[in-house]
Design a protein around this motif. Structure first.
Motif, mmCIF file in Angstrom:
data_model
loop_
_atom_site.group_PDB
_atom_site.id
_atom_site.type_symbol
_atom_site.label_atom_id
_atom_site.label_comp_id
_atom_site.label_asym_id
_atom_site.label_seq_id
_atom_site.Cartn_x
_atom_site.Cartn_y
_atom_site.Cartn_z
ATOM 1 N N LEU A 69 -4.686 15.535 -6.570
ATOM 2 C CA LEU A 69 -5.451 14.621 -7.411
ATOM 3 C C LEU A 69 -4.945 13.188 -7.244
ATOM 4 C CD1 LEU A 69 -6.584 15.199 -11.055
ATOM 5 C CD2 LEU A 69 -5.428 13.080 -10.462
ATOM 6 N N ILE A 70 -3.625 13.018 -7.329
ATOM 7 C CA ILE A 70 -3.037 11.673 -7.230
ATOM 8 C C ILE A 70 -3.208 11.103 -5.835
ATOM 9 C CG2 ILE A 70 -0.828 10.431 -7.266
ATOM 10 C CD1 ILE A 70 -0.044 12.358 -9.621
ATOM 11 N N LEU A 71 -2.985 11.920 -4.809
ATOM 12 C CA LEU A 71 -3.156 11.430 -3.439
ATOM 13 C C LEU A 71 -4.604 11.041 -3.155
ATOM 14 C CD1 LEU A 71 -0.866 13.805 -1.333
ATOM 15 C CD2 LEU A 71 -0.518 11.377 -1.804
ATOM 16 N N ASN A 72 -5.552 11.829 -3.661
ATOM 17 C CA ASN A 72 -6.969 11.489 -3.462
ATOM 18 C C ASN A 72 -7.328 10.178 -4.159
ATOM 19 O OD1 ASN A 72 -8.459 13.355 -1.755
ATOM 20 N ND2 ASN A 72 -7.949 14.938 -3.262
ATOM 21 N N LYS A 73 -6.767 9.973 -5.344
ATOM 22 C CA LYS A 73 -6.995 8.709 -6.053
ATOM 23 C C LYS A 73 -6.452 7.537 -5.229
ATOM 24 C CE LYS A 73 -8.592 10.050 -10.219
ATOM 25 N NZ LYS A 73 -9.810 9.523 -10.881
ATOM 26 N N LEU A 74 -5.289 7.729 -4.644
ATOM 27 C CA LEU A 74 -4.686 6.674 -3.816
ATOM 28 C C LEU A 74 -5.514 6.403 -2.566
ATOM 29 C CD1 LEU A 74 -0.942 7.725 -4.171
ATOM 30 C CD2 LEU A 74 -1.882 5.500 -4.825
ATOM 31 N N ILE A 75 -5.999 7.465 -1.936
ATOM 32 C CA ILE A 75 -6.825 7.299 -0.730
ATOM 33 C C ILE A 75 -8.152 6.625 -1.084
ATOM 34 C CG2 ILE A 75 -8.109 8.528 1.067
ATOM 35 C CD1 ILE A 75 -5.167 8.401 1.650
ATOM 36 N N ASP A 76 -8.714 7.000 -2.231
ATOM 37 C CA ASP A 76 -9.953 6.334 -2.677
ATOM 38 C C ASP A 76 -9.730 4.836 -2.799
ATOM 39 O OD1 ASP A 76 -11.281 8.733 -2.836
ATOM 40 O OD2 ASP A 76 -11.037 8.964 -4.998
ATOM 41 N N LYS A 77 -8.615 4.446 -3.414
ATOM 42 C CA LYS A 77 -8.300 3.025 -3.577
ATOM 43 C C LYS A 77 -8.076 2.364 -2.223
ATOM 44 C CE LYS A 77 -6.208 3.226 -8.202
ATOM 45 N NZ LYS A 77 -6.905 2.083 -8.817
ATOM 46 N N TYR A 78 -7.387 3.061 -1.349
ATOM 47 C CA TYR A 78 -7.126 2.510 -0.015
ATOM 48 C C TYR A 78 -8.428 2.261 0.741
ATOM 49 C CZ TYR A 78 -6.281 2.723 5.004
ATOM 50 O OH TYR A 78 -6.317 2.471 6.352
ATOM 51 N N GLU A 79 -9.365 3.227 0.697
ATOM 52 C CA GLU A 79 -10.612 3.101 1.458
ATOM 53 C C GLU A 79 -11.542 2.032 0.893
ATOM 54 O OE1 GLU A 79 -10.971 7.582 3.403
ATOM 55 O OE2 GLU A 79 -12.161 7.110 1.626
ATOM 56 N N LYS A 80 -11.271 1.602 -0.332
ATOM 57 C CA LYS A 80 -12.064 0.520 -0.918
ATOM 58 C C LYS A 80 -11.370 -0.837 -0.807
ATOM 59 C CE LYS A 80 -14.230 3.539 -4.378
ATOM 60 N NZ LYS A 80 -14.296 3.877 -5.825
ATOM 61 N N SER A 81 -10.178 -0.842 -0.281
ATOM 62 C CA SER A 81 -9.354 -2.052 -0.295
ATOM 63 C C SER A 81 -9.592 -2.948 0.919
ATOM 64 C CB SER A 81 -7.870 -1.671 -0.336
ATOM 65 O OG SER A 81 -7.470 -1.110 0.912
ATOM 66 N N SER A 82 -9.118 -4.195 0.784
ATOM 67 C CA SER A 82 -9.167 -5.128 1.915
ATOM 68 C C SER A 82 -8.242 -4.675 3.033
ATOM 69 C CB SER A 82 -8.779 -6.528 1.437
ATOM 70 O OG SER A 82 -7.472 -6.524 0.881
ATOM 71 N N LEU A 83 -7.237 -3.912 2.690
ATOM 72 C CA LEU A 83 -6.312 -3.365 3.691
ATOM 73 C C LEU A 83 -7.057 -2.449 4.655
ATOM 74 C CD1 LEU A 83 -3.325 -3.164 4.567
ATOM 75 C CD2 LEU A 83 -3.104 -1.203 3.016
ATOM 76 N N TYR A 84 -7.928 -1.586 4.109
ATOM 77 C CA TYR A 84 -8.713 -0.689 4.956
ATOM 78 C C TYR A 84 -9.701 -1.479 5.805
ATOM 79 C CZ TYR A 84 -12.219 2.731 6.332
ATOM 80 O OH TYR A 84 -13.095 3.495 7.066
ATOM 81 N N LYS A 85 -10.332 -2.481 5.200
ATOM 82 C CA LYS A 85 -11.327 -3.284 5.919
ATOM 83 C C LYS A 85 -10.684 -4.196 6.957
ATOM 84 C CE LYS A 85 -14.300 -3.336 1.823
ATOM 85 N NZ LYS A 85 -14.839 -4.173 0.728
ATOM 86 N N GLY A 86 -9.386 -4.446 6.803
ATOM 87 C CA GLY A 86 -8.687 -5.277 7.774
ATOM 88 C C GLY A 86 -8.841 -6.760 7.536
ATOM 89 N N ASP A 87 -9.321 -7.139 6.341
ATOM 90 C CA ASP A 87 -9.498 -8.570 6.083
ATOM 91 C C ASP A 87 -8.542 -9.076 5.003
ATOM 92 O OD1 ASP A 87 -10.597 -7.338 3.912
ATOM 93 O OD2 ASP A 87 -12.641 -8.070 4.212
ATOM 94 N N ASN A 88 -7.447 -8.329 4.783
ATOM 95 C CA ASN A 88 -6.445 -8.792 3.820
ATOM 96 C C ASN A 88 -5.630 -9.933 4.415
ATOM 97 O OD1 ASN A 88 -5.526 -6.512 5.503
ATOM 98 N ND2 ASN A 88 -3.511 -6.953 4.606
ATOM 99 N N LYS A 89 -5.456 -10.983 3.626
ATOM 100 C CA LYS A 89 -4.699 -12.152 4.080
ATOM 101 C C LYS A 89 -3.265 -12.136 3.564
ATOM 102 C CE LYS A 89 -8.875 -14.971 4.379
ATOM 103 N NZ LYS A 89 -9.589 -16.171 3.889
ATOM 104 N N VAL A 90 -2.985 -11.276 2.619
ATOM 105 C CA VAL A 90 -1.628 -11.123 2.092
ATOM 106 C C VAL A 90 -1.271 -9.647 2.131
ATOM 107 C CG1 VAL A 90 -1.775 -13.147 0.608
ATOM 108 C CG2 VAL A 90 -2.527 -10.933 -0.265
ATOM 109 N N ASN A 91 -0.006 -9.367 1.968
ATOM 110 C CA ASN A 91 0.455 -7.982 1.969
ATOM 111 C C ASN A 91 -0.143 -7.238 0.769
ATOM 112 O OD1 ASN A 91 1.926 -5.735 2.834
ATOM 113 N ND2 ASN A 91 3.598 -6.218 1.415
#
Length: 402
Positions: free
Chosen positions: A7-29
């Motif tokens: 449950l917790i890992l899926n929640k984390l992956i959901d957040k990751y797949e919606k994040s700028s980190l996943y999209k590759g357009d994050n300008k900060v860490n």
């Protein structure tokens, strides 16, 4: 008890797949956290069931030992209360395997390949497909139109859109569904999704039944005629004046119809069936269209116009939002400059005692939009009166006196 690790890992992956980190357009860490709170993990805060908290803590410690997460304990509550956990991005592949979860990037790539197979329809559908492909390549959401986790549904949607848009003759919805899917009910199940694509990309009016406009109907269309005119169908001559009443013609008969004589002053199309039945004919051809235009209606109107383009065409609708939209839609699709009949301020004032109240703010706002549109300029006076007096008039209100 729930598997809180997944449950917790899926929640984390959901957040990751919606994040700028996943999209590759994050300008900060960017770090991906799952914060513990009563909304997300109510059992963790259940003071009467301590085993839930202990079990969740134990599972999180195991995940940390696998190096999947980093636990952040609450201040002064080390090894007792977790504040949040952080996803270890370096272990994503292992985590996906552990969850037996397909990567979003794989689903996006699969969807891109699928959509590419339907390109080059030489219609606006290509624009839709290209937009979806572009969004997917940019790792942006296409959820409004497509569910990338259901590839079969995407296939059905695209086939459905192409099938409806390319339908050139009237066909019952269930018959087309069998033709496309070998299932009489499937088209109806995905109808709303298809309509959303057609409205957003195909320049279809959202206030009409876009399936009917595209010749996909629930039941066969009938057009009713009365007044004056001589028609010929399958070598049979029909003199409307001698009938002294109305006649209904199916779409298949409209296809075969020939106009032999039309010695009238004007042609009037009428929105409502009751108004059509009670209208007193006077050297006219009266047609009940039954609302918005489609292929069958256009076919009949074109035959009349081609027979005598000097005729004056009128359309009579309710003095309301729908009525104004119908006449404009009719003009646009039929290519004939219909004049409004009994749809002006003078008529509304004359039959005001039969008018209905407008008590919907949303409806009023839609009327106000028409005031800023040149398309509806000839109706601005009556619309302004409607808004100020909060009234509208149905055709039946006129029939009591007409």
């Amino acid at each position: 008890m729930k598997n809180y690790s997944k449950l917790i890992l899926n929640k984390l992956i959901d957040k990751y797949e919606k994040s700028s980190l996943y999209k590759g357009d994050n300008k900060v860490n960017v770090n991906i956290y799952f914060k513990f709170n009563k909304k997300e993990l109510p059992n963790y805060y259940n003071e009467l069931e301590f085993e839930y908290k202990e079990n969740i803590n134990e599972e999180c410690i195991n995940l940390e030992n696998k190096d999947y997460i980093k636990i952040h304990w609450k201040k002064y509550q080390e090894n007792n209360i977790i504040e949040k956990v952080k996803l270890n991005i370096e272990k994503l592949d292992e985590i996906y395997n552990y969850l037996n979860r397909v990567k979003k990037s794989s689903l996006e790539e699969e969807t891109i390949n699928l959509l590419n197979n339907y390109l080059y329809t030489n219609t606006w559908i290509d624009e839709f497909l290209k937009d979806m492909i572009k969004l997917l390549k940019e790792k942006r959401s296409v959820k409004k139109y497509l569910d990338i986790e259901n590839q079969n549904l995407i296939k059905d949607l695209i086939r459905g859109v192409i099938g409806v848009v390319n339908q050139k003759t009237e066909i019952p919805k269930r018959v087309l569904s069998i033709k496309l899917f070998n299932d009489s009910k499937k088209l109806e199940k995905i109808e709303n999704k298809i309509k959303r694509i057609m409205i957003d990309y195909g320049n279809f009016n959202p206030d009409i039944d876009v399936f009917s406009e595209s010749n996909v109907i629930k039941n066969p269309t009938y057009i009713y005629l009365k007044g004056k005119g001589i028609l010929k169908i399958n070598n049979e001559t029909i003199d409307l004046e001698k009938l002294n009443g109305e006649i209904g013609l199916s779409s298949s008969l409209i296809e075969k119809l020939e106009i032999k004589s039309l010695n009238v002053k004007k042609v009037i199309t009428i929105e409502n069936l009751t108004a059509f039945h009670f209208y007193n004919v006077n050297n006219e051809l009266i047609i009940y269209l039954g609302g918005y235009h489609n292929f069958v209606r256009r076919n009949l109107l074109k035959k009349i116009y081609d027979f005598n383009n000097k005729l004056t065409f009128y359309h009579w609708s309710d003095i309301d939002l729908g009525g104004f939209r119908i006449i404009n839609h009719l003009r646009e699709k039929a290519g004939i400059l219909f004049k409004p009949y009994l749809m002006d301020k003078k008529t509304l004032i004359k039959y005001r005692e039969k008018a209905m109240a407008i008590d919907d703010d949303k409806y009023t706002k839609e009327l106000e939009k028409l005031l800023s549109s040149d398309e509806y300029k000839e109706f601005h006076e009556v619309i302004d009166y409607m808004i100020k007096n909060k009234i509208r008039l149905e055709q039946e209100g006129i029939l009591n006196f007409y």
